[in-house]
Design a protein around this motif. Structure first.
Motif, PDB file in Angstrom:
ATOM      1  N   PHE A  63      43.823  41.082  49.198  1.00 20.17           N
ATOM      2  CA  PHE A  63      42.891  40.111  50.124  1.00 20.17           C
ATOM      3  C   PHE A  63      43.797  39.041  50.922  1.00 20.17           C
ATOM      4  O   PHE A  63      44.223  38.192  50.104  1.00 20.17           O
ATOM      5  CB  PHE A  63      41.755  39.451  49.307  1.00 20.17           C
ATOM      6  N   LYS A  64      43.540  39.112  52.177  1.00 24.31           N
ATOM      7  CA  LYS A  64      44.377  38.042  52.936  1.00 24.31           C
ATOM      8  C   LYS A  64      43.942  36.450  52.540  1.00 24.31           C
ATOM      9  O   LYS A  64      44.685  35.849  52.529  1.00 24.31           O
ATOM     10  CB  LYS A  64      44.250  38.712  54.297  1.00 24.31           C
ATOM     11  N   GLN A  65      42.678  36.620  52.181  1.00 20.20           N
ATOM     12  CA  GLN A  65      42.206  35.271  51.897  1.00 20.20           C
ATOM     13  C   GLN A  65      42.982  34.456  50.994  1.00 20.20           C
ATOM     14  O   GLN A  65      43.099  33.083  50.913  1.00 20.20           O
ATOM     15  CB  GLN A  65      40.566  35.201  51.738  1.00 20.20           C
ATOM     16  N   LEU A  66      43.560  35.302  49.913  1.00 16.86           N
ATOM     17  CA  LEU A  66      44.092  34.781  48.761  1.00 16.86           C
ATOM     18  C   LEU A  66      45.643  34.614  49.062  1.00 16.86           C
ATOM     19  O   LEU A  66      46.243  34.270  47.949  1.00 16.86           O
ATOM     20  CB  LEU A  66      43.857  35.732  47.591  1.00 16.86           C
ATOM     21  N   HIS A  67      46.094  34.760  50.109  1.00 12.54           N
ATOM     22  CA  HIS A  67      47.467  34.711  50.643  1.00 12.54           C
ATOM     23  C   HIS A  67      47.714  32.865  50.570  1.00 12.54           C
ATOM     24  O   HIS A  67      47.998  32.675  51.871  1.00 12.54           O
ATOM     25  CB  HIS A  67      47.840  35.383  51.709  1.00 12.54           C
ATOM     26  N   THR A  68      47.750  32.540  49.712  1.00  9.92           N
ATOM     27  CA  THR A  68      48.113  30.890  49.602  1.00  9.92           C
ATOM     28  C   THR A  68      49.388  30.643  48.851  1.00  9.92           C
ATOM     29  O   THR A  68      49.578  31.306  48.045  1.00  9.92           O
ATOM     30  CB  THR A  68      46.897  30.149  49.358  1.00  9.92           C
ATOM     31  N   PRO A  69      49.875  29.631  48.861  1.00  6.73           N
ATOM     32  CA  PRO A  69      50.937  29.195  48.194  1.00  6.73           C
ATOM     33  C   PRO A  69      50.478  28.852  46.771  1.00  6.73           C
ATOM     34  O   PRO A  69      51.336  29.489  45.898  1.00  6.73           O
ATOM     35  CB  PRO A  69      51.520  27.484  48.722  1.00  6.73           C
ATOM     36  N   THR A  70      49.291  28.330  46.436  1.00  9.70           N
ATOM     37  CA  THR A  70      48.930  28.158  44.924  1.00  9.70           C
ATOM     38  C   THR A  70      48.601  29.712  44.471  1.00  9.70           C
ATOM     39  O   THR A  70      49.296  29.985  43.383  1.00  9.70           O
ATOM     40  CB  THR A  70      47.611  27.268  44.837  1.00  9.70           C
ATOM     41  N   TRP A 303      35.975  33.591  43.664  1.00  9.11           N
ATOM     42  CA  TRP A 303      36.848  34.634  44.264  1.00  9.11           C
ATOM     43  C   TRP A 303      37.543  35.716  43.415  1.00  9.11           C
ATOM     44  O   TRP A 303      37.450  36.682  43.750  1.00  9.11           O
ATOM     45  CB  TRP A 303      38.127  33.946  45.149  1.00  9.11           C
ATOM     46  N   PHE A 304      37.785  35.439  42.077  1.00  7.35           N
ATOM     47  CA  PHE A 304      38.408  36.358  41.229  1.00  7.35           C
ATOM     48  C   PHE A 304      37.259  37.438  40.766  1.00  7.35           C
ATOM     49  O   PHE A 304      37.506  38.499  40.791  1.00  7.35           O
ATOM     50  CB  PHE A 304      38.894  35.824  40.011  1.00  7.35           C
ATOM     51  N   ARG A 305      36.238  36.793  40.444  1.00  3.89           N
ATOM     52  CA  ARG A 305      35.048  37.746  40.008  1.00  3.89           C
ATOM     53  C   ARG A 305      34.684  38.576  41.145  1.00  3.89           C
ATOM     54  O   ARG A 305      34.447  39.752  40.961  1.00  3.89           O
ATOM     55  CB  ARG A 305      33.758  36.830  39.644  1.00  3.89           C
ATOM     56  N   LEU A 306      34.567  38.084  42.392  1.00  4.94           N
ATOM     57  CA  LEU A 306      34.335  38.982  43.526  1.00  4.94           C
ATOM     58  C   LEU A 306      35.421  40.071  43.798  1.00  4.94           C
ATOM     59  O   LEU A 306      34.970  41.176  44.138  1.00  4.94           O
ATOM     60  CB  LEU A 306      33.761  38.025  44.702  1.00  4.94           C
ATOM     61  N   SER A 307      36.607  39.333  43.830  1.00  5.73           N
ATOM     62  CA  SER A 307      37.608  40.561  44.009  1.00  5.73           C
ATOM     63  C   SER A 307      37.745  41.565  43.179  1.00  5.73           C
ATOM     64  O   SER A 307      38.172  42.647  43.214  1.00  5.73           O
ATOM     65  CB  SER A 307      39.068  39.703  44.191  1.00  5.73           C
ATOM     66  N   ALA A 308      37.635  41.072  41.635  1.00  6.13           N
ATOM     67  CA  ALA A 308      37.732  42.118  40.759  1.00  6.13           C
ATOM     68  C   ALA A 308      36.541  43.220  40.805  1.00  6.13           C
ATOM     69  O   ALA A 308      36.635  44.339  40.621  1.00  6.13           O
ATOM     70  CB  ALA A 308      37.584  41.447  39.320  1.00  6.13           C
ATOM     71  N   LYS A 309      35.274  42.871  41.343  1.00  7.58           N
ATOM     72  CA  LYS A 309      34.265  43.696  41.512  1.00  7.58           C
ATOM     73  C   LYS A 309      34.567  44.656  42.759  1.00  7.58           C
ATOM     74  O   LYS A 309      34.212  45.854  42.606  1.00  7.58           O
ATOM     75  CB  LYS A 309      33.046  42.778  42.021  1.00  7.58           C
ATOM     76  N   TYR A 310      35.075  44.102  43.813  1.00  5.07           N
ATOM     77  CA  TYR A 310      35.407  44.958  44.944  1.00  5.07           C
ATOM     78  C   TYR A 310      36.622  45.861  44.567  1.00  5.07           C
ATOM     79  O   TYR A 310      36.360  47.194  44.818  1.00  5.07           O
ATOM     80  CB  TYR A 310      36.196  44.227  45.991  1.00  5.07           C
ATOM     81  N   THR A 311      37.425  45.549  43.448  1.00  2.00           N
ATOM     82  CA  THR A 311      38.623  46.475  42.951  1.00  2.00           C
ATOM     83  C   THR A 311      38.260  47.363  42.154  1.00  2.00           C
ATOM     84  O   THR A 311      38.484  48.784  42.467  1.00  2.00           O
ATOM     85  CB  THR A 311      39.533  45.471  42.307  1.00  2.00           C
ATOM     86  N   LEU A 312      37.195  47.203  40.900  1.00  2.00           N
ATOM     87  CA  LEU A 312      36.422  48.078  40.323  1.00  2.00           C
ATOM     88  C   LEU A 312      35.620  49.102  40.881  1.00  2.00           C
ATOM     89  O   LEU A 312      35.536  50.280  40.202  1.00  2.00           O
ATOM     90  CB  LEU A 312      35.981  47.167  39.178  1.00  2.00           C
ATOM     91  N   SER A 321      39.301  46.221  54.283  1.00  2.00           N
ATOM     92  CA  SER A 321      38.748  45.748  53.118  1.00  2.00           C
ATOM     93  C   SER A 321      39.766  44.120  52.559  1.00  2.00           C
ATOM     94  O   SER A 321      39.185  43.521  52.042  1.00  2.00           O
ATOM     95  CB  SER A 321      38.937  46.688  51.799  1.00  2.00           C
ATOM     96  N   ALA A 322      40.915  44.401  53.323  1.00  2.00           N
ATOM     97  CA  ALA A 322      41.925  43.231  53.002  1.00  2.00           C
ATOM     98  C   ALA A 322      41.440  41.997  53.577  1.00  2.00           C
ATOM     99  O   ALA A 322      41.735  40.821  53.210  1.00  2.00           O
ATOM    100  CB  ALA A 322      43.111  43.600  53.669  1.00  2.00           C
ATOM    101  N   TYR A 323      40.193  42.162  54.536  1.00  2.00           N
ATOM    102  CA  TYR A 323      39.674  40.918  55.086  1.00  2.00           C
ATOM    103  C   TYR A 323      38.345  40.634  54.786  1.00  2.00           C
ATOM    104  O   TYR A 323      37.552  39.827  55.383  1.00  2.00           O
ATOM    105  CB  TYR A 323      39.814  41.088  56.788  1.00  2.00           C
ATOM    106  N   PHE A 324      37.898  40.980  53.665  1.00  2.00           N
ATOM    107  CA  PHE A 324      36.618  40.669  52.846  1.00  2.00           C
ATOM    108  C   PHE A 324      36.532  39.210  52.744  1.00  2.00           C
ATOM    109  O   PHE A 324      37.739  38.817  52.399  1.00  2.00           O
ATOM    110  CB  PHE A 324      36.392  41.535  51.630  1.00  2.00           C
ATOM    111  N   ASN A 325      35.265  38.818  52.877  1.00  2.00           N
ATOM    112  CA  ASN A 325      35.309  37.264  52.600  1.00  2.00           C
ATOM    113  C   ASN A 325      34.926  36.970  51.060  1.00  2.00           C
ATOM    114  O   ASN A 325      33.868  37.724  50.573  1.00  2.00           O
ATOM    115  CB  ASN A 325      34.143  36.796  53.511  1.00  2.00           C
TER     116      ASN A 325
END
Length: 331
Positions: A63-70, A303-312, A321-325
């Motif tokens: 997911f592109k939104q998660l491409h942050t330094p942290t 964001w982790f719960r939502l990304s895990a839902k999309y993945t599972l 899908s990489a640009y999902f909010n």
């Protein structure tokens, strides 16, 4: 010895790790139920750790939104945790229940080295995350300039290289003289000089605590000040950074709490059979921390719960899908 054991004067059977080898170590026999319970626990915990950290790695990678330094730092931590669940936890778990080493001399050398490299790299990740959160909260306006993905990647590479070189120095004699690792076939003992144990305690416990604890004290002071004085326009960003800092602060705190018992026992105990068991238990507690981090993310990061839902649900295979909010509340 072909029958796998001999009988002593007390009519107790002494079994051997390798019955057909005259140089084999002896082993004590545990109840079968104990073996079953421990192996089920090891298997469930290891699979659980691998599964959760794979979710973190896939989420941050996809997911592109998660491409942050942290999140790049979290990614590095998840990789270390994945290696822990995949390799270290099963072997370390078996050392709790199995009195014999069945993996050969080469892996007897490699396993402690892999264990300490991964755990030291995890600790380094924690320190870098603490510095990242300090800059984000203490200097939010210049944070995007001072911290970027390239610098985060460089810090991660330096961290892993340092971990590799430091632990090679620490285990140099252990790796150079493998004959010292066992007195019989089926034994694998990691023996460190007291000065190396002290050095390791300073580098991996005292120094990180002296750095991390003051950083988070300062972070809490600044965050509370910002919460009182920021206006409604800047408050949203401040709350977001504060929430991220709180979550990662919990990750760091849990990690340190898992490490402290290990170093305290390493410095205070000797090397007899009971003390070795206690140290193995402390090693296992440190390894189990790798399964706790994704649980903390799940509790505090939407964001982790939502990304895990999309993945599972396999929605990550959909076009774009990489640009999902992953932050719908920010719409």
């Amino acid at each position: 010895m072909s029958n796998g054991g001999v009988t002593n004067t007390d009519n107790q059977t002494i079994q051997y790790c390798f019955p057909n080898n005259n140089l084999s170590c002896t082993k004590s026999v545990r109840p079968e139920a104990e073996y079953i319970i421990v192996y089920i626990f090891i298997a469930v915990t290891s699979v659980f750790t691998v599964f959760l950290n794979l979710l973190v790695i896939i989420s941050i990678s996809h997911f592109k939104q998660l491409h942050t330094p942290t999140n790049v730092l979290i990614f590095s931590l998840a990789v270390a945790d994945l290696i822990t669940g995949l390799i270290l936890m099963p072997v370390q778990g078996m050392k709790l229940i199995e009195p014999c080493w069945y993996f050969g001399e080469i892996f007897c050398l490699l396993f402690p080295f892999i264990l300490y490299v991964v755990l030291t790299a995890s600790l380094g990740n924690m320190i870098i995350i603490s510095v990242d959160r300090f800059i984000a909260v203490n200097d939010p306006l210049r944070y995007p300039i001072r911290v970027n993905i390239n610098r985060a990647v460089v810090s991660i590479v330096v961290n892993w290289l340092f971990s590799f070189m430091y632990n090679f120095y620490l285990l140099y004699e252990f790796l150079l003289y493998p004959e010292r690792n066992h007195t019989c076939i089926g034994e694998c003992i990691l023996s460190l000089k007291l000065e190396n144990v002290i050095i390791d305690s300073i580098v991996c416990l005292v120094a990180p605590c002296c750095l991390i604890i003051p950083l988070y004290v300062k972070i809490c002071i600044v965050a509370n000040y910002q919460a009182k004085h920021f206006n409604s326009v800047t408050d949203k960003k401040a709350k977001s950074e504060k929430k991220a800092t709180r979550t990662l602060g919990i990750v760091v705190l849990v990690y340190l709490l898992c490490w402290m018992p290990y170093y305290l026992t390493s410095l205070s105990l000797g090397h007899d059979e009971n003390d070795s068991l206690i140290i193995n238990v402390m090693d296992w507690i440190v390894c189990m921390n790798s399964g706790m981090n994704p649980l903390i993310y799940a509790m505090f990061y939407p964001w982790f719960r939502l990304s895990a839902k999309y993945t599972l649900t396999l929605k990550i295979f959909q076009p774009s899908s990489a640009y999902f909010n992953l932050f719908p509340e920010e719409k």
